[in-house]
Design a protein around this motif. Structure first.
Motif, PDB file in Angstrom:
ATOM      1  N   ILE A 218      15.599  10.848  -6.212  1.00 45.72           N
ATOM      2  CA  ILE A 218      15.935   9.421  -6.308  1.00 45.72           C
ATOM      3  C   ILE A 218      16.575   9.194  -7.663  1.00 45.72           C
ATOM      4  O   ILE A 218      15.980   9.502  -8.705  1.00 45.72           O
ATOM      5  CB  ILE A 218      14.695   8.528  -6.144  1.00 45.72           C
ATOM      6  N   ASN A 219      17.788   8.672  -7.664  1.00 48.99           N
ATOM      7  CA  ASN A 219      18.550   8.475  -8.900  1.00 48.99           C
ATOM      8  C   ASN A 219      18.912   6.997  -9.036  1.00 48.99           C
ATOM      9  O   ASN A 219      19.665   6.451  -8.236  1.00 48.99           O
ATOM     10  CB  ASN A 219      19.815   9.334  -8.871  1.00 48.99           C
ATOM     11  N   LYS A 220      18.306   6.348 -10.036  1.00 51.28           N
ATOM     12  CA  LYS A 220      18.521   4.916 -10.272  1.00 51.28           C
ATOM     13  C   LYS A 220      18.261   4.098  -9.011  1.00 51.28           C
ATOM     14  O   LYS A 220      19.015   3.201  -8.645  1.00 51.28           O
ATOM     15  CB  LYS A 220      19.935   4.665 -10.793  1.00 51.28           C
ATOM     16  N   GLY A 221      17.156   4.441  -8.336  1.00 55.18           N
ATOM     17  CA  GLY A 221      16.732   3.698  -7.161  1.00 55.18           C
ATOM     18  C   GLY A 221      17.398   4.106  -5.871  1.00 55.18           C
ATOM     19  O   GLY A 221      17.033   3.598  -4.796  1.00 55.18           O
ATOM     20  N   LYS A 222      18.353   5.025  -5.919  1.00 59.38           N
ATOM     21  CA  LYS A 222      19.080   5.459  -4.734  1.00 59.38           C
ATOM     22  C   LYS A 222      18.618   6.856  -4.309  1.00 59.38           C
ATOM     23  O   LYS A 222      18.574   7.778  -5.129  1.00 59.38           O
ATOM     24  CB  LYS A 222      20.595   5.482  -4.996  1.00 59.38           C
ATOM     25  N   ILE A 223      18.306   7.008  -3.018  1.00 63.26           N
ATOM     26  CA  ILE A 223      17.860   8.301  -2.499  1.00 63.26           C
ATOM     27  C   ILE A 223      19.067   9.212  -2.276  1.00 63.26           C
ATOM     28  O   ILE A 223      20.062   8.802  -1.687  1.00 63.26           O
ATOM     29  CB  ILE A 223      17.096   8.123  -1.174  1.00 63.26           C
ATOM     30  N   ASP A 224      18.947  10.435  -2.771  1.00 60.51           N
ATOM     31  CA  ASP A 224      20.013  11.424  -2.597  1.00 60.51           C
ATOM     32  C   ASP A 224      19.660  12.315  -1.412  1.00 60.51           C
ATOM     33  O   ASP A 224      18.965  13.317  -1.555  1.00 60.51           O
ATOM     34  CB  ASP A 224      20.174  12.248  -3.881  1.00 60.51           C
ATOM     35  N   GLU A 225      20.129  11.932  -0.232  1.00 57.58           N
ATOM     36  CA  GLU A 225      19.805  12.687   0.983  1.00 57.58           C
ATOM     37  C   GLU A 225      20.386  14.100   0.948  1.00 57.58           C
ATOM     38  O   GLU A 225      19.785  15.039   1.481  1.00 57.58           O
ATOM     39  CB  GLU A 225      20.320  11.955   2.234  1.00 57.58           C
TER      40      GLU A 225
ATOM     41  N   GLU B 180      12.474   4.332  -9.852  1.00 56.94           N
ATOM     42  CA  GLU B 180      13.773   4.414 -10.507  1.00 56.94           C
ATOM     43  C   GLU B 180      14.332   5.834 -10.413  1.00 56.94           C
ATOM     44  O   GLU B 180      15.486   6.047 -10.066  1.00 56.94           O
ATOM     45  CB  GLU B 180      13.649   4.001 -11.979  1.00 56.94           C
TER      46      GLU B 180
END
Length: 220
Positions: free
Chosen positions: A98-105, A134
């Protein structure tokens, strides 16, 4: 009776020997064991079990095998300290899930890591919602490091960043430069502005929230 005494003697002997070997190999938490550590520990344990269960097995031969494994592990650990390439090959690299609240699928797929794994490890850290995270970093040991979001007085999330290593052991981490949309030239120029002319003399350099941290090799 003699057989039981032999088993007791061998159990105590190998227990003490294993304690000494593990102590000489250095202190590592169970959750932080590398693949190399784990393989050596399993092999040493198996050798001890075979020697205890089989009284005909030579104590000297088993002890020599265990001590040899200890020396192999110590040598490999020293090589790992000096060579990041070898360290990455043996231990792997941390992966930002998770990078800055975004999941890296995509990162999850590469690590064969699914949402059940993610949610389980978040719950173990008392995180109720992915939305509260975060950063989540899957460490090389398999553990999940989590940094929760911070909020200001108005309840708005405050943006932040994690420490990004740009130089390790005098070598520039090109992959991390790409992650922050910077170039090799930019890094060298910024370091020169701060008085660092030779990156090979830098043991560690990180970049976080627009600020550098630089440590020189063997600086006292």
């Amino acid at each position: 009776m003699e057989q039981y005494l032999t088993v007791i003697f061998r159990t105590i002997l190998f227990y003490v020997l294993i304690l000494i070997i593990f102590r000489l190999m250095g202190k590592r938490e169970i959750g932080e064991l590398s693949i190399l550590d784990l393989v050596v520990f399993i092999m040493i344990g198996e050798l001890a079990i075979i020697a205890i269960e089989n009284p005909k097995q030579s104590i000297t031969t088993t002890s020599l095998s265990m001590i040899l494994l200890m020396f192999i592990q110590i040598v490999m650990a020293k090589v790992s300290l000096k060579s990041k390439r070898f360290r990455d090959f043996v231990d792997g690299k941390p992966t930002i899930i998770i990078n800055k609240g975004k999941i890296d699928e995509d990162a999850m797929r590469k690590q064969r890591y699914n949402f059940d794994d993610l949610l389980t490890q978040l719950r173990e850290k008392d995180i109720r919602s992915i939305g509260d995270v975060e950063f989540a970093i899957l460490e090389s040991s398999g553990s999940l490091s989590v940094i929760e979001k911070k909020y200001n007085k108005d309840g708005q999330p405050q943006e932040g960043d994690i420490t990004i290593p740009l130089i390790i052991d005098g070598k520039i981490e090109e992959e991390n430069l790409k992650r922050i949309d910077k170039t090799n030239f930019w890094l060298r120029r910024e370091l020169q502005k701060m008085g660092y002319q030779d990156v090979r003399k830098i043991s560690f350099c990180s970049y976080e929230n627009g600020k550098f941290f630089v440590d020189i090799i063997d600086e006292r």
